[in-house]
Design a protein around this motif. Structure first.
Motif, PDB file in Angstrom:
ATOM      1  N   TYR A  10       0.862  -1.199   0.000  1.00 18.13           N
ATOM      2  CA  TYR A  10       0.000   0.000   0.000  1.00 18.13           C
ATOM      3  C   TYR A  10       0.887   1.233   0.000  1.00 18.13           C
ATOM      4  O   TYR A  10       1.921   1.247   0.670  1.00 18.13           O
ATOM      5  CB  TYR A  10      -0.884  -0.001   1.255  1.00 18.13           C
ATOM      6  N   ASP A  11       0.495   2.242  -0.760  1.00 12.95           N
ATOM      7  CA  ASP A  11       1.254   3.493  -0.747  1.00 12.95           C
ATOM      8  C   ASP A  11       0.330   4.661  -1.074  1.00 12.95           C
ATOM      9  O   ASP A  11      -0.718   4.476  -1.709  1.00 12.95           O
ATOM     10  CB  ASP A  11       2.404   3.427  -1.764  1.00 12.95           C
ATOM     11  N   VAL A  12       0.729   5.828  -0.627  1.00  8.24           N
ATOM     12  CA  VAL A  12      -0.003   7.068  -0.871  1.00  8.24           C
ATOM     13  C   VAL A  12       1.001   8.149  -1.245  1.00  8.24           C
ATOM     14  O   VAL A  12       2.079   8.215  -0.644  1.00  8.24           O
ATOM     15  CB  VAL A  12      -0.739   7.546   0.409  1.00  8.24           C
ATOM     16  N   HIS A  13       0.679   8.947  -2.242  1.00 12.26           N
ATOM     17  CA  HIS A  13       1.464  10.153  -2.511  1.00 12.26           C
ATOM     18  C   HIS A  13       0.518  11.339  -2.691  1.00 12.26           C
ATOM     19  O   HIS A  13      -0.614  11.181  -3.157  1.00 12.26           O
ATOM     20  CB  HIS A  13       2.353   9.999  -3.749  1.00 12.26           C
ATOM     21  N   ARG A  14       1.028  12.502  -2.312  1.00 15.18           N
ATOM     22  CA  ARG A  14       0.281  13.738  -2.384  1.00 15.18           C
ATOM     23  C   ARG A  14       0.267  14.277  -3.822  1.00 15.18           C
ATOM     24  O   ARG A  14       1.287  14.199  -4.512  1.00 15.18           O
ATOM     25  CB  ARG A  14       0.977  14.744  -1.458  1.00 15.18           C
ATOM     26  N   VAL A  44       3.599   1.808  -8.647  1.00 15.62           N
ATOM     27  CA  VAL A  44       4.775   0.935  -8.686  1.00 15.62           C
ATOM     28  C   VAL A  44       5.369   0.754  -7.285  1.00 15.62           C
ATOM     29  O   VAL A  44       5.805  -0.341  -6.930  1.00 15.62           O
ATOM     30  CB  VAL A  44       5.801   1.478  -9.704  1.00 15.62           C
ATOM     31  N   HIS A  45       5.349   1.813  -6.468  1.00 15.32           N
ATOM     32  CA  HIS A  45       5.868   1.676  -5.098  1.00 15.32           C
ATOM     33  C   HIS A  45       5.100   0.615  -4.318  1.00 15.32           C
ATOM     34  O   HIS A  45       5.699  -0.205  -3.610  1.00 15.32           O
ATOM     35  CB  HIS A  45       5.786   3.008  -4.339  1.00 15.32           C
ATOM     36  N   ALA A  46       3.772   0.646  -4.437  1.00 15.18           N
ATOM     37  CA  ALA A  46       2.959  -0.325  -3.696  1.00 15.18           C
ATOM     38  C   ALA A  46       3.214  -1.743  -4.205  1.00 15.18           C
ATOM     39  O   ALA A  46       3.221  -2.698  -3.419  1.00 15.18           O
ATOM     40  CB  ALA A  46       1.476   0.040  -3.810  1.00 15.18           C
TER      41      ALA A  46
END
Ligand code: MG
Length: 163
Positions: A10-14, A44-46
């Motif tokens: 799981y990832d989040v970006h602003r 891709v990070h997640a």
């Protein structure tokens, strides 16, 4: 029996003005882009974290620290290629990987197959093994207010040899 392992990421970006929106290595035309040290490819990070989780190798921040200047504006697809290589080195194949992308805008449908093909090619697997879904959050929360984009993945990997 060949062992199977699952991993979740799981990832989040602003979302901010003045940055390109890059998802799955595809530049998507939009008024904002994702903030981050690398290209901030949240999808891709997640996936990197899901693969590392399945193999049991920690997380992307541990492997590619954002304090390392060589990762500034780096293409996250390069991280993914390296992590795909690690999965193989540790004796596993990727069976499938399924994503949900949470974004109020833009519409992802026109870019879905290109994103899937891109990710599959950097992992050296069939694009039928990769599925990317997208949803809005009906105007609710940080995604709904257009403040950021989130992504989550579940992956399944299988050992190359019998246990
Ligand atoms: Mg990230």
């Amino acid at each position: 029996m060949k062992s199977m392992k699952i991993g979740a990421g799981y990832d989040v970006h602003r979302l901010v003005y003045g940055r390109k929106l890059i998802l799955g290595g595809v530049v998507i035309p939009f008024e904002k882009g994702l903030m981050g040290h690398s290209d901030a490819d949240v999808l891709v990070h997640a996936l990197c974290d899901a693969l590392l989780g399945a193999v049991g190798l920690g997380d992307i921040g541990h492997l590619f620290p954002d304090t390392d200047p060589q990762h500034r504006n780096a293409s996250s697809m390069k991280f993914l290629e390296k992590i795909g290589g690690l999965v193989h080195k540790h004796g596993f194949y990727i069976i499938n990987a399924d994503a949900t992308l949470f974004a109020e805008a833009p519409r992802m449908a026109p870019f879905r197959s290109k994103i899937e093909a891109n990710i599959a090619s950097s992992l050296n697997i069939d694009s039928g093994c990769i599925n990317v879904k997208a949803t809005t959050t009906e105007g609710l929360g940080f995604v709904g207010r257009g403040l950021g984009i989130a992504a989550e993945w579940i992956v399944l990997i299988q050992g190359k040899t019998e246990d």
